[in-house]
Write a protein that holds these residues in place. Sequence first.
Motif, PDB file in Angstrom:
ATOM      1  N   TYR A 182     -12.525 -10.299  -8.462  1.00  0.00           N
ATOM      2  CA  TYR A 182     -12.579  -9.590  -8.337  1.00  0.00           C
ATOM      3  C   TYR A 182     -11.740  -8.409  -7.985  1.00  0.00           C
ATOM      4  O   TYR A 182     -12.441  -7.736  -6.156  1.00  0.00           O
ATOM      5  N   ILE A 183     -11.443  -7.451  -8.123  1.00  0.00           N
ATOM      6  CA  ILE A 183     -10.650  -6.093  -7.768  1.00  0.00           C
ATOM      7  C   ILE A 183     -11.716  -4.909  -8.188  1.00  0.00           C
ATOM      8  O   ILE A 183     -11.628  -4.864  -8.947  1.00  0.00           O
ATOM      9  N   THR A 184     -12.258  -4.704  -6.236  1.00  0.00           N
ATOM     10  CA  THR A 184     -12.972  -3.123  -6.972  1.00  0.00           C
ATOM     11  C   THR A 184     -11.936  -2.076  -7.979  1.00  0.00           C
ATOM     12  O   THR A 184     -11.180  -1.329  -6.960  1.00  0.00           O
ATOM     13  N   GLY A 185     -12.482  -1.562  -8.675  1.00  0.00           N
ATOM     14  CA  GLY A 185     -11.994  -0.540  -9.268  1.00  0.00           C
ATOM     15  C   GLY A 185     -10.459  -0.697 -10.534  1.00  0.00           C
ATOM     16  O   GLY A 185     -10.273   0.799 -10.933  1.00  0.00           O
ATOM     17  N   SER A 186     -10.389  -1.880 -10.577  1.00  0.00           N
ATOM     18  CA  SER A 186      -8.916  -2.011 -10.578  1.00  0.00           C
ATOM     19  C   SER A 186      -9.869  -2.973 -12.013  1.00  0.00           C
ATOM     20  O   SER A 186     -10.927  -4.509 -12.264  1.00  0.00           O
ATOM     21  N   GLU A 198      -9.604   4.237   0.519  1.00  0.00           N
ATOM     22  CA  GLU A 198      -8.901   3.004   0.366  1.00  0.00           C
ATOM     23  C   GLU A 198      -9.831   2.197  -0.922  1.00  0.00           C
ATOM     24  O   GLU A 198     -10.697   1.818  -0.384  1.00  0.00           O
ATOM     25  N   SER A 199      -9.148   1.242  -1.605  1.00  0.00           N
ATOM     26  CA  SER A 199      -9.158   0.056  -2.149  1.00  0.00           C
ATOM     27  C   SER A 199      -8.322  -0.493  -3.359  1.00  0.00           C
ATOM     28  O   SER A 199      -7.765  -0.226  -2.954  1.00  0.00           O
ATOM     29  N   GLN A 223       0.423  -1.483   0.161  1.00  0.00           N
ATOM     30  CA  GLN A 223       0.286   0.075  -0.317  1.00  0.00           C
ATOM     31  C   GLN A 223       0.977   1.198  -0.333  1.00  0.00           C
ATOM     32  O   GLN A 223       0.440   2.202   0.428  1.00  0.00           O
ATOM     33  N   SER A 224       2.458   1.007  -0.465  1.00  0.00           N
ATOM     34  CA  SER A 224       3.110   2.464  -0.172  1.00  0.00           C
ATOM     35  C   SER A 224       3.680   2.438  -0.999  1.00  0.00           C
ATOM     36  O   SER A 224       3.885   1.894  -2.589  1.00  0.00           O
ATOM     37  N   ASP A 225       2.989   3.938  -1.824  1.00  0.00           N
ATOM     38  CA  ASP A 225       4.143   4.690  -3.145  1.00  0.00           C
ATOM     39  C   ASP A 225       5.432   3.782  -3.881  1.00  0.00           C
ATOM     40  O   ASP A 225       5.746   3.725  -4.574  1.00  0.00           O
ATOM     41  N   ASP A 226       6.284   4.403  -2.046  1.00  0.00           N
ATOM     42  CA  ASP A 226       7.160   3.780  -2.743  1.00  0.00           C
ATOM     43  C   ASP A 226       7.906   1.954  -3.312  1.00  0.00           C
ATOM     44  O   ASP A 226       8.411   1.687  -3.549  1.00  0.00           O
ATOM     45  N   TYR A 230      -2.767  -1.037  -4.610  1.00  0.00           N
ATOM     46  CA  TYR A 230      -4.242  -0.365  -3.091  1.00  0.00           C
ATOM     47  C   TYR A 230      -4.438   1.524  -4.609  1.00  0.00           C
ATOM     48  O   TYR A 230      -2.922   1.799  -5.396  1.00  0.00           O
ATOM     49  N   GLN A 231      -4.627   1.976  -4.083  1.00  0.00           N
ATOM     50  CA  GLN A 231      -5.459   3.333  -4.511  1.00  0.00           C
ATOM     51  C   GLN A 231      -6.137   4.280  -2.991  1.00  0.00           C
ATOM     52  O   GLN A 231      -6.677   3.059  -2.905  1.00  0.00           O
TER      53      GLN A 231
END
Length: 471
Positions: free
Chosen positions: A326-330, A384-385, A71-74, A371-372
């Motif tokens: 099924y991943i929400t928003g992806s 978050e999703s 869940q980290s941008d890094d 993660y977004q």
Amino acid sequence: MASITTTSGISSTLGQYSGITADDVEALLEADSVGKTKAQNQITTLTDQKTAWSDIKTRLNNFLTKVTALQSDDTYQTKKTSSSDATIASITGDATSAEGTYDLKVDQLATASKITGTRLDVKSSKTALGVSGSLTLTSAEEDTDGNAKTFDFDISDTDSLNDIATKINKETSNSSIKASVVDNRLVLTDSKMGARDISISGDAADSLGVGSSATTSKGQSAIFELDGMKITRDTNTVSDAVEGTTFTLSKVSDDHVTLSLTNDTSKTVSAVNDMVTQYNSLMSLISDDLSVGDPSQSDNTTGKLAGDSELMRLQSSLRNMITNPYITGSTLNPNKVGISTVDREGTLGLDQDKLNAAIADDPTAVKNMFYQSTENSIGTITSESGYASDLSTMLNTYLVDSSANKGIIATKSAGYDSSIKDLNKQIDDFNTMLDAKKTQYVDMFTRLDEVMMEAQSQMSYLTSQTSSLSS
């Protein structure tokens, strides 16, 4: 007839006539202790179960740590960097930076404006100067009316150079000017680079060496050429020329430097692989704890949490979520990025080639699958999703443990503690009852011995009288 009491609390004369010994009393007490033994066994079982859940909690926390990393941008779209001459310039990039190669030439480095005072003839920077008066510092910062900010300082004869520097530095956040002491000289440096005007005045300025005898050097901007375009900035760390990319200028040179950024997928692949490995470790422990063994065997051994409905629910939830199609928003799912079960036991595997291919095709889509989040205007996350977010939410229902919110494991642990406390109370009651029973048995059998001793004494008397009459 006197009796002697042993360390067990039982008279040493017990059984001399009845034949009932201390061992017989203990045997009777053992029969009365069935309830106590049962309670002790229950405590052992509950303690084992509590420990097993504690081990599950540790594995869950380890798994959550690996999930949180996703869940980290890094973790995503990190960049490999290269510079043909890092002594002249270097480059870095974040998740938003694009791959690219740049030609850069440094014509001028940015510097800061500075006032360097003359050296004072004092023993040290801590020596009182015997100077009193005022100093007025004029900054390059502006007030709301667009005028240069000024800062006034009172100087007393007990102040040292260090004391004066401290007074000035208390205003650094407002003035952007930092004071230091170098070789018994007061040095004032603008914390921002560029051609900025700073000055100092006041009736104590000359005595402190920062008046007319001081040396003032005005800062300058950095000038560099990027792919043939001349750019000027008031810093040597330029992060606003190319989105997500930072150029660090280190040395003026006539040479051109080649700088490049390329996507580095290794960090993403490593993070996903770590999550898969920790998942398998967690599920292995859960399976062991839930194992019913082989009921057909007389010496069958079961797991410490066999039949525990909460653990079975956790196992089922993890199995369903880890391969959720099924991943929400992806538009992606775990299987499309290489995450899938590899055997009938549900062991998770990672196809790294498949993950690398997905990243190469659309790195943003891969990140958003995991993660977004959405932020409001002040930077607070409002939603978050994603795959990792869903896993984290579920895991925290088991792991959360605060005064306001007790998760499933904390609740179960409290239940175990309460049951063990009740059982210990029962054992204390049993001990009290057994002590009373022991006293009762000893008293009863001692009196029996005394009666039998008296009967034997009377029999002996009658026997002796009969013998006398016969004679």
